[in-house]
Design an enzyme around this catalytic site. Sequence first.
Site, PDB file in Angstrom:
ATOM      1  N   HIS A  13       0.831  -1.215   0.000  1.00 31.34           N
ATOM      2  CA  HIS A  13       0.000   0.000   0.000  1.00 31.34           C
ATOM      3  C   HIS A  13       0.863   1.261   0.000  1.00 31.34           C
ATOM      4  CE1 HIS A  13      -3.261  -2.665   1.262  1.00 31.34           C
ATOM      5  NE2 HIS A  13      -4.109  -1.662   1.154  1.00 31.34           N
ATOM      6  N   ASN A  51       8.082  -4.135   3.630  1.00 31.47           N
ATOM      7  CA  ASN A  51       6.644  -3.833   3.711  1.00 31.47           C
ATOM      8  C   ASN A  51       6.046  -4.253   5.052  1.00 31.47           C
ATOM      9  OD1 ASN A  51       3.979  -3.143   2.830  1.00 31.47           O
ATOM     10  ND2 ASN A  51       3.627  -5.258   2.182  1.00 31.47           N
TER      11      ASN A  51
END
Lengths: 318, 318
Positions: free
Chosen positions: B163, B195
């Site tokens: 994201h 991440n």
Amino acid sequence: MSSKNVMSRLLVLSSVGFGGYLTGTYLERKKVTIAGDYVNSARSHESFCSKPGLPIFGTVSAATPIPADSPSSAVVNVSRVGQIMKYGFPGLDNVRSFDDYVLSYDRRTRVAHWVFEHLTPQTIKHNDAVDRAKCDFKPDESIHPFFRSLNSDYKGSGFDRGHLAAAGNHRQEQKHCDQTFFLTNMAPQVGVGFNRDKWNDLERYVRKLTKQYPNVYCCTGPLYLPRREDDGKLYVKYQVIGSNNVAVPTHFYKIIVMETSDGKLEMESFVLPNQKIDNETPLTMFQVPPETVERAAGLLFFDKLARNKLAKINGKKV
Amino acid sequence: MSSKNVMSRLLVLSSVGFGGYLTGTYLERKKVTIAGDYVNSARSHESFCSKPGLPIFGTVSAATPIPADSPSSAVVNVSRVGQIMKYGFPGLDNVRSFDDYVLSYDRRTRVAHWVFEHLTPQTIKHNDAVDRAKCDFKPDESIHPFFRSLNSDYKGSGFDRGHLAAAGNHRQEQKHCDQTFFLTNMAPQVGVGFNRDKWNDLERYVRKLTKQYPNVYCCTGPLYLPRREDDGKLYVKYQVIGSNNVAVPTHFYKIIVMETSDGKLEMESFVLPNQKIDNETPLTMFQVPPETVERAAGLLFFDKLARNKLAKINGKKV
């Protein structure tokens, strides 16, 4: 030409293109020593001249502020832009309109996304009053200094300042020729064997199309094509030059639309690797489907034209 | 921190970042076998849904067509975009506004240029009715299929769908959370060590800022930084994954502006390499001058704010 053949050809072009970095460097007499320095140049807003009439939404600009004492020039200029861009904008990032061509600037690579021209038998006619030797390569001060390429970026890099909109396409007025020398219209190109040879052949070919077609629309730009490496994965790799890290495209494209005198439309689409190319290689060897270029460039060319309504693409009936 | 130190740090980050490709691949269980095929997918305009109210100038769009039966939602949405983008747009290429964040899409890399969020103690408050597990990663059909990334591009690549606007920043409504799962908001990120670890730490840090500051503005995006190779030249090199050649950024940035309750403004600016990062490395190690990111990204962040009027940049008085 089947899809598979096209794919193979593109992969070959891509692979050869990277060899091109090596062959291109024999021209390099001096190493680039100032490079990669994002930091040391101060945030010099002072040297960024935000000219009146330049930014529209911050990214669409006109090359020349319209002088207050010549209201008619606005009309002339707008209508010329309308002519040049008749079949649509490939993209709308940082659009800049000059008197005889239109450009979209990529602030990350410091090289245009695309440059759009409209050629007719009249616009390319030789005018003795226009002298290319009077033109100087010059930084484009409408671009923020963080993203502006400079002559010093090219110096000693081994690469030519290659025109995207060819100077030879704009010789009706000295001003038109002058404006093709803004560095926003330049990209680092391999000189001998490419910019001065096969790429020049392609430019002359486009001009020659005006002998047969009354209107020729030409979109030119850089590509950064991926290449499969030994680990089996695809990588995009390109050199950057000078203290502003100007990208050296791996390839260049030209997409051309020709209008016949009876209103039919034909398209040709070329991708050439940015490297020394054998003089004997015919230009048709570099024809690729326009979709190939669109996917790679992130742009849609001539999108006001339904592609299946074209009479020919790359010389073949659609 | 002197300019020289910053430069060294950035070059180190850049070098390490490339090692990251190697360390990242241990996650890869399956080779990418479909790749680089620009050609075989047909020019399928049919599958491109140009929704009403989506394109403005062809490149600025609203995420959700405004339903005819709720005229007030237009007002709400426009005013929310105004809040989020209070201090200026970093760029205007393919802008897409969602209900709780705004994004600019790069059609060439298939990864956003930037994603902009506005966080307050209210917007990040946990809402039991909002369930992240109900969200699915989904292609963004407002993007032309030539330039749209798909779940299949990520599958087997070894990279996470990371994201840019964090899901955890948008939990006031299920719809807000859902909208962060559009693939236009994703970039290929190294999973373990990045991440799921240090990058996540940075996201939590940004949320935590709302404990101290009533308004937090956060801009997030990818970088493709050059690195000096053995031949002494600088190259930009990045992997591309899947049949749509989605770019794997070498680095990611976050530029954050915090408003104090008495109206002062502070800025923080981070660049993290897209690789496994040691858990012990403090986030402050990744602070860089915002100008560094601007030059590399081709963007101007918070350009409505005079930088010398900020109270602090990266924790230091300006």
